[in-house]
Design a protein around this motif. Structure first.
Motif, short mmCIF file in Angstrom:
data_model
loop_
_atom_site.label_atom_id
_atom_site.label_comp_id
_atom_site.label_asym_id
_atom_site.label_seq_id
_atom_site.Cartn_x
_atom_site.Cartn_y
_atom_site.Cartn_z
N ASN A 84 0.81 -0.92 -0.16
CA ASN A 84 0.47 0.00 -0.14
C ASN A 84 0.49 1.49 -0.23
O ASN A 84 1.91 1.06 0.50
CB ASN A 84 -0.66 0.10 1.02
CG ASN A 84 0.15 -0.05 2.71
OD1 ASN A 84 0.11 -0.90 2.74
ND2 ASN A 84 0.03 1.49 3.15
N GLN A 142 -3.40 3.45 3.72
CA GLN A 142 -3.62 2.37 4.51
C GLN A 142 -4.17 1.74 3.95
O GLN A 142 -4.21 0.37 4.19
CB GLN A 142 -3.29 2.91 5.52
CG GLN A 142 -1.31 3.94 5.59
CD GLN A 142 -0.84 4.26 7.18
OE1 GLN A 142 -1.48 2.91 8.02
NE2 GLN A 142 0.61 4.07 7.29
N THR A 177 -6.03 1.14 1.53
CA THR A 177 -5.95 1.44 0.33
C THR A 177 -5.21 -0.34 -0.73
O THR A 177 -3.80 0.22 -0.22
CB THR A 177 -6.40 2.19 -0.63
OG1 THR A 177 -6.54 3.03 -0.06
CG2 THR A 177 -6.39 1.49 -2.32
N ALA A 178 -5.39 -1.44 -0.61
CA ALA A 178 -4.08 -2.57 -1.14
C ALA A 178 -3.96 -2.16 -2.42
O ALA A 178 -5.16 -2.23 -2.46
CB ALA A 178 -4.99 -4.06 -0.51
#
Length: 611
Positions: free
Chosen positions: A294, A299, A301-302
């Protein structure tokens, strides 16, 4: 116990010897033990010395039965007979013989078996000379087969609270029982509570051999991931103790991730817009945990990744930032993070001022600029017609002429990242009155009249000039070519020379006019006059040569006053003989020779001239 037929005599002698034992004795010497390999020959000596002379000696050999205190006789001998007892384990395998120059006997056992390991007694009776007994322990040895070690194939976690089984070692078919010692690398392992346990199983086979199995239980640590474990078998032989080491094994140690490293795998060096970037993540745990990627500012949002690799395609400057790689250890449920700063470098398109094109009047000056926004230091170079004309983001054009006109290209590059480059251009137009390419000139014709001559005129100007011709002195002329380029106009006329001609080329545009003049002088008959002059010179040269030869022959007499005599000898109608004499100097003779090629001396010569 078996006795010979005259056993009552031996009993009597034995009883009598007991009465005399109080004064006589015998010293016995036997080895404490004799060691031999299985299947070999064992020799057990029995030495004795009587204190008095023995008239008769009786020797008997006994063995102690395993696990019992009872004894069994296997041999009897005296001065008259030697008997190996029947029905014992040694029947047919033993012999008893004298020992050289010493008092004693030697018991020899063929094909020694494991069951032969026991105590052998030698009993000596010298009657009145005394009696005695000694013993020797026969030891039998057989080395074990090669040891077999086997490690645990599954991984062993460092989080296990108790020691875990990591390997087993087996030594088969040995006698006597072997021992097994465990090693980590080159250091022996000693059982330690809570850390190291060794479980040993000893089996006695029906054949009498021993098999020993040992299991190592060990509390592993992260440092054991590269350790090598082995077992060593020690066993007894006649010479002492020998050891044999097994092969080494490595175990798989599972431990949690404590450190994560994130780095740029490709491209090497700096990254520019349009590149494909590959980020790799690696932790120090085993097995590697699953990773998620990420951006630090996002953080939750992968990013889509494949195992331990994140690929960013055709990156732009907006992709710059801090990237993170995170792992969740399934054993400890602790999260570990690694991060790195990724910078995407860029170079915007070049902006040239003035834009596109710019018109200058002749004599004016201009400063052009070329700028390109970049994340790195840039360098700018200016070109015209592929030739470098300047450096830096500014280009100075002073006192413009028509040669100043054209397209100027600026190229912007980044020395630290060769893949970044851009360019821009500006078209400079110089405006003014026409300007002739060549200065005025005058043309003189060497040929006769009636010839055609081409006159050319090229004028530079912006706006493009128009060209007109004015011709005086000839009525026959025509324009054969008119061509315009980006900056000039070219015109060619063909004029027939009939007399002296004056031609004017007039170039005109909205700003002014420029004129170029041509002056042509026509000459007639010049070629004929030149030919006549040359012929006259040749005739004079020939006449001088003839007169010289006649003078040398005396056909033309000359006195001191310079007079010449001409006489006619043997005249006829076809021949005329001319004789010329003169006091010509040496230089004249040389000249004559040079002209005619005569090689004779200054003697009389003559020439016949025939009509």
């Amino acid at each position: 116990m078996a006795f010979p037929k005259n056993s009552f005599i031996l009993v009597f002698l034995l009883v009598c010897s007991l009465r005399w034992n109080a004064w006589a004795k015998v010293d016995m010497t036997m080895e404490e033990s004799v060691e031999v390999y299985l299947g070999d020959i064992a020799d057990i000596p029995c030495l004795y010395v009587f204190s008095e002379q023995a008239r008769a000696v009786m020797i008997q050999w006994f063995v102690r039965n395993p696990g019992s205190s009872s004894r069994e006789r296997i041999y009897y001998g005296d001065n008259t007979q030697q008997i190996v007892d029947d029905g014992t384990e040694f029947t047919g395998r033993i012999t008893v013989s004298d020992i050289g120059d010493q008092e004693g006997v030697l018991l020899t056992i063929q094909d020694v078996q494991l069951t032969d390991e026991r105590e052998f007694f030698c009993q000596v009776n010298g009657m009145a000379a005394g009696n005695g007994e000694g013993k020797t322990h026969l030891r039998v040895f057989d080395p074990p087969e090669a040891s077999v070690i086997e490690g645990v194939h599954a991984g062993i976690s460092v989080t296990n609270e108790l020691p875990s089984r990591i390997a087993s070692c087996e030594a088969r078919n040995s006698f006597p029982k072997p021992n097994i010692t465990w090693y980590r690398d080159s250091s022996p392992l000693t059982p330690t509570h809570g850390q190291i346990n060794v479980v040993t199983l000893v089996t006695r086979e029906s054949s009498g051999f021993y098999t020993v199995q040992s299991e190592l239980q060990y509390k592993v640590a992260k440092e054991d991931k590269d350790a090598l474990f082995s077992c060593e078998v020690s066993y007894y032989v006649p010479e002492g103790v020998r050891t044999a080491k097994s092969k080494v094994i490595n175990i798989t140690v599972h431990f949690p991730t404590t450190i994560i490293e994130l780095w740029k795998e490709s491209p090497q060096g700096l990254v520019k817009e349009g590149d494909t970037v590959e980020l790799r993540c690696q932790g120090d745990g085993n097995p590697p945990p699953p990773f998620t990627f990420n951006r630090e500012q996002e953080q939750e949002t992968a990013l889509e990744a494949s195992d331990d690799t994140l690929v960013l395609r055709e990156v732009i400057r907006g992709d710059s930032g801090v990237y993170q790689c995170r792992s969740l250890d399934l054993d400890t449920y602790e999260q570990v993070t690694g991060d790195m700063q990724l910078t995407i470098h860029y170079l915007d398109p070049a902006v040239v001022v003035p834009k596109d094109s710019e018109i200058l009047l002749k004599g004016e000056s201009l400063t052009a600029t070329c700028n390109a926004l970049s994340s790195l230091e840039t360098a700018t170079v200016w070109f015209k017609n592929r030739q470098q004309v300047g450096k830096g983001h500014m280009l100075f054009l002073q006192d413009a002429t028509y040669d100043t006109a054209g397209e100027y290209v600026c190229e912007v590059t980044v020395s630290s990242l060769p893949g970044l480059h851009t360019s821009g251009s500006v078209h400079i137009i110089v405006q003014g009155a026409p300007q002739m390419k060549d200065a005025d000139r005058e043309v003189e014709m060497d040929e006769g009249t009636g010839k055609w001559v081409n006159l050319s005129c090229e004028a530079h100007a912006h706006p493009l000039p128009t060209i007109s011709w004015t011709v005086t002195g000839s009525q026959s002329w025509r324009e054969v070519l008119t061509r315009a380029t980006e900056h000039s106009t070219i015109s060619v006329v063909s004029v027939k020379v009939t007399s002296d001609i004056t031609a004017f080329c007039n170039a005109t545009n909205d700003i002014g006019t420029e004129t170029k003049s041509f002056s042509i002088r026509a000459t007639e008959g010049n070629g004929v006059i030149i030919v006549v002059i040359i012929l006259c010179i040749l005739l004079l040269a020939i006449l001088g040569s003839v007169l010289y030869f006649l003078h040398k022959k005396g056909k033309i007499p000359c006195g001191r006053s310079g007079k010449q005599e001409i006489t006619k000898e043997n005249p006829n109608k076809d021949d005329i003989v001319v004789e010329m004499k003169t006091n010509t100097k040496t230089e004249d003779a040389g000249l004559l020779k040079g002209v005619n090629g005569d090689k004779n001396g200054p003697s009389d010569q003559y020439m016949d001239l025939r009509k």
